[in-house]
Design a protein around this motif. Structure first.
Motif, PDB file in Angstrom:
ATOM      1  N   GLY A 167       5.090  53.786  58.815  1.00 57.12           N
ATOM      2  CA  GLY A 167       6.088  54.830  58.647  1.00 57.12           C
ATOM      3  C   GLY A 167       6.609  54.992  57.239  1.00 57.12           C
ATOM      4  O   GLY A 167       7.228  56.014  56.920  1.00 57.12           O
ATOM      5  N   ARG A 170       4.699  57.770  55.476  1.00 56.61           N
ATOM      6  CA  ARG A 170       5.072  59.018  56.138  1.00 56.61           C
ATOM      7  C   ARG A 170       6.431  59.497  55.622  1.00 56.61           C
ATOM      8  O   ARG A 170       6.646  60.689  55.401  1.00 56.61           O
ATOM      9  N   TYR A 171       7.347  58.572  55.417  1.00 55.75           N
ATOM     10  CA  TYR A 171       8.660  58.921  54.871  1.00 55.75           C
ATOM     11  C   TYR A 171       8.521  59.511  53.462  1.00 55.75           C
ATOM     12  O   TYR A 171       9.138  60.540  53.139  1.00 55.75           O
ATOM     13  N   THR A 173       5.881  60.961  52.086  1.00 51.46           N
ATOM     14  CA  THR A 173       5.233  62.275  52.099  1.00 51.46           C
ATOM     15  C   THR A 173       6.183  63.351  52.627  1.00 51.46           C
ATOM     16  O   THR A 173       5.981  64.538  52.374  1.00 51.46           O
ATOM     17  N   GLY A 174       7.215  62.937  53.359  1.00 50.72           N
ATOM     18  CA  GLY A 174       8.236  63.886  53.781  1.00 50.72           C
ATOM     19  C   GLY A 174       9.096  64.351  52.618  1.00 50.72           C
ATOM     20  O   GLY A 174       9.646  65.452  52.637  1.00 50.72           O
ATOM     21  N   ARG A 177       5.146  66.329  49.741  1.00 56.96           N
ATOM     22  CA  ARG A 177       3.865  66.417  50.438  1.00 56.96           C
ATOM     23  C   ARG A 177       2.745  66.671  49.431  1.00 56.96           C
ATOM     24  O   ARG A 177       2.723  67.707  48.767  1.00 56.96           O
ATOM     25  N   GLU A 206      -1.452  57.166  56.696  1.00 57.12           N
ATOM     26  CA  GLU A 206      -0.401  58.175  56.849  1.00 57.12           C
ATOM     27  C   GLU A 206      -0.441  59.192  55.707  1.00 57.12           C
ATOM     28  O   GLU A 206      -0.009  60.331  55.873  1.00 57.12           O
ATOM     29  N   LEU A 207      -0.972  58.777  54.568  1.00 58.68           N
ATOM     30  CA  LEU A 207      -1.073  59.698  53.442  1.00 58.68           C
ATOM     31  C   LEU A 207      -2.012  60.866  53.754  1.00 58.68           C
ATOM     32  O   LEU A 207      -1.655  62.033  53.554  1.00 58.68           O
ATOM     33  N   GLU A 209      -2.968  61.911  56.615  1.00 63.74           N
ATOM     34  CA  GLU A 209      -2.456  62.682  57.751  1.00 63.74           C
ATOM     35  C   GLU A 209      -1.468  63.756  57.300  1.00 63.74           C
ATOM     36  O   GLU A 209      -1.306  64.777  57.975  1.00 63.74           O
ATOM     37  N   ALA A 210      -0.826  63.528  56.165  1.00 61.52           N
ATOM     38  CA  ALA A 210       0.177  64.478  55.677  1.00 61.52           C
ATOM     39  C   ALA A 210      -0.425  65.623  54.878  1.00 61.52           C
ATOM     40  O   ALA A 210       0.273  66.594  54.585  1.00 61.52           O
ATOM     41  N   ARG A 232      -8.778  61.312  60.260  1.00 64.55           N
ATOM     42  CA  ARG A 232      -7.335  61.417  60.436  1.00 64.55           C
ATOM     43  C   ARG A 232      -6.720  62.535  59.601  1.00 64.55           C
ATOM     44  O   ARG A 232      -5.496  62.628  59.503  1.00 64.55           O
ATOM     45  N   THR A 233      -7.555  63.374  59.001  1.00 61.70           N
ATOM     46  CA  THR A 233      -7.006  64.427  58.149  1.00 61.70           C
ATOM     47  C   THR A 233      -7.671  65.767  58.422  1.00 61.70           C
ATOM     48  O   THR A 233      -8.839  65.824  58.803  1.00 61.70           O
TER      49      THR A 233
END
Length: 463
Positions: A167, A170-171, A173-174, A177, A206-207, A209-210, A232-233
């Motif tokens: 996570g 993910r945080y 990239t929020g 992005r 997670e990178l 995925e964003a 995943r992307t």
């Protein structure tokens, strides 16, 4: 940062104006070190264990700062918020929203992040104004801080992303992005936090995925856990590496006497020989990732061939090779360490030290959790297998390095234990020869004194 009034900053962050009507305008940089705040800057005040940044508010405003962002009234124009980190994240996102032409590059990996970020920054700066700050500014503070260095003139923003758990990326990239995402490798760094290498891979992915559908994911084809992230992307995938599946590929890799790699770069039907100016076989992989980003950003292939040969070390203590006047070569890779990065450094030492006496000064590798003993023993075995002549383990928790080396029966080198850095310095002081090659490696701070001492040749008299 783009120009914003204190009133606008308060509105963005949900903060409260104090000692001002909000008309003061931030035209300079955002800083959390009061010594670095310039005219028109915004000072972010944190209350630490020993020093409360709010107390420096009057000083920075008197020096020309527009105001202070903090959690209490510093007695000067400012914005009071509940949480400075959250406010910085929100402010960074708002600034990026006002820079629609900016290309954001994000990268992560278990090792090599900072070096590769520096390479990408140097390449992209040839194409336009680029923000890629030195150092490892990859956490909840350093990440938005880097974003806030961008302004209307910035064309490329290069962001390093660290993680110590699921996570975290993910945080980040929020906040910002990326349109180009790079995953270098998945190893044992921070495995104590992730629990397993598989957990590390989950977090690093997670990178990608964003990334948006219009984006590009640059993945290491030579690392199965990374290449598997292609599923995943939704972004276009560019694989880099030395295998046949890589779209940006290195072949015919050789090393010179200083451990600098030369290779043929192949991409899109074009090829050319690259001669790196930085030491270490592992720099090939870092350079390939940087090359893929540069090509994606529009750099011509012929220009890239030249540019790759001119990239250098920007962030300190990362494979920084120092040639001393007395003939001793120092490889200062002491900023941080994990089993993967230490293995790469040991291979570089072996290559550079061919025909010379080699010494590895290795400190504690932090955050390995239940793998702490085995991780240290692993690098000790590798040092012995590579034929390192002298192995010095610094501090008690690094002692398993020597145990690992002792398991290699054919090794003819010497192993020394140093209780602390001062003891390691004394070992070197008493037995340092002209033409020695010395690697210094350890997790943050654990071997910095040794490296700094070796950088001062006037204090050393080789035998």
């Amino acid at each position: 940062m783009i120009s914003l009034s204190l009133a606008e900053i308060a509105g963005i962050t949900g903060g409260r104006l104090v000692n001002t009507d909000g008309s003061e305008t931030v035209t300079g940089g955002v800083e959390y070190d009061s010594r670095k705040v310039g005219p028109g800057g915004l000072f972010v005040a944190f209350a630490g264990e020993k020093v409360d940044g709010h107390e420096f508010g009057p000083r920075v405003v008197e020096a020309g700062a527009a105001g202070v962002l903090g959690t209490r009234d510093a007695g000067v124009p400012g914005v009071v918020v509940e949480d400075q980190l959250a406010a910085l994240a929100t402010l960074a996102s708002a600034v990026l929203a006002r820079l629609p032409e900016l290309t954001v590059v994000g990268l992560t990996g278990s090792s090599g992040k900072t070096t590769t970020k520096d390479y990408i920054g140097q390449l992209l700066s040839r194409l336009g104004p680029t923000v890629a700050l030195p150092g490892s500014l990859n956490n909840e503070l350093g990440f938005p801080y880097t974003v806030l260095q961008a302004d209307e003139k910035t064309r490329f923003l290069v962001l390093e992303m660290g993680a110590r758990g699921i996570g975290h990326i993910r945080y980040l990239t929020g906040i910002a992005r990326p349109s180009i995402g790079v995953v270098l490798n998945v190893g044992a760094a921070h495995i104590g936090e992730f629990g397993s290498v598989e957990g590390t891979a989950q977090a690093k992915g997670e990178l990608v995925e964003a990334l948006p559908e219009s984006g590009v994911a640059v993945l290491n084809a030579d690392d199965p856990r990374v290449s598997a992230m292609a599923s995943r992307t939704v972004a276009r995938v560019v694989q880099v590496g030395e295998g046949d599946s890589a779209g940006v590929r290195a072949t015919d890799v050789t090393l010179d006497s200083m451990g600098r790699a030369s290779f043929v770069l192949e991409s899109g039907g074009e090829s050319g020989r690259v001669r790196l100016g930085v030491a270490g076989r592992h720099q090939v992989a870092n350079s390939l990732a940087a090359a893929a980003v540069a090509l994606t950003a529009g750099m011509a292939f012929d220009e890239l061939i030249v540019a790759l040969g001119e990239v250098g070390i920007v962030s300190g203590r990362r494979m920084d090779v120092v040639q001393r006047p007395d003939g001793v070569t120092l490889i200062d890779d002491s900023y941080n360490a994990n089993p993967s990065s230490t293995a790469a450094a040991l291979h570089a030492l072996a290559a550079m030290g061919a025909g010379r006496r080699t010494t590895a000064v290795l400190g504690y590798m932090a955050e390995l959790g239940e793998h702490e003993v085995s991780g240290h023993a692993e690098v000790g075995r590798l040092a012995a297998e590579l034929g390192v002549d002298r192995l010095i383990a610094v501090a008690e928790n690094a002692r398993p390095i020597l145990d690992g080396a002792a398991e290699v029966g054919a090794w003819r080198g010497t192993a020394r234990f140093a209780a602390d850095q001062a003891a390691a310095i004394e070992i070197l002081r008493n037995d340092l020869r002209a033409d020695d090659v010395v690697l210094v490696k350890g997790s943050r701070y654990r071997t910095w004194d040794v490296a700094d001492w070796l950088r001062r040749p006037e204090e050393v008299q080789p035998t």
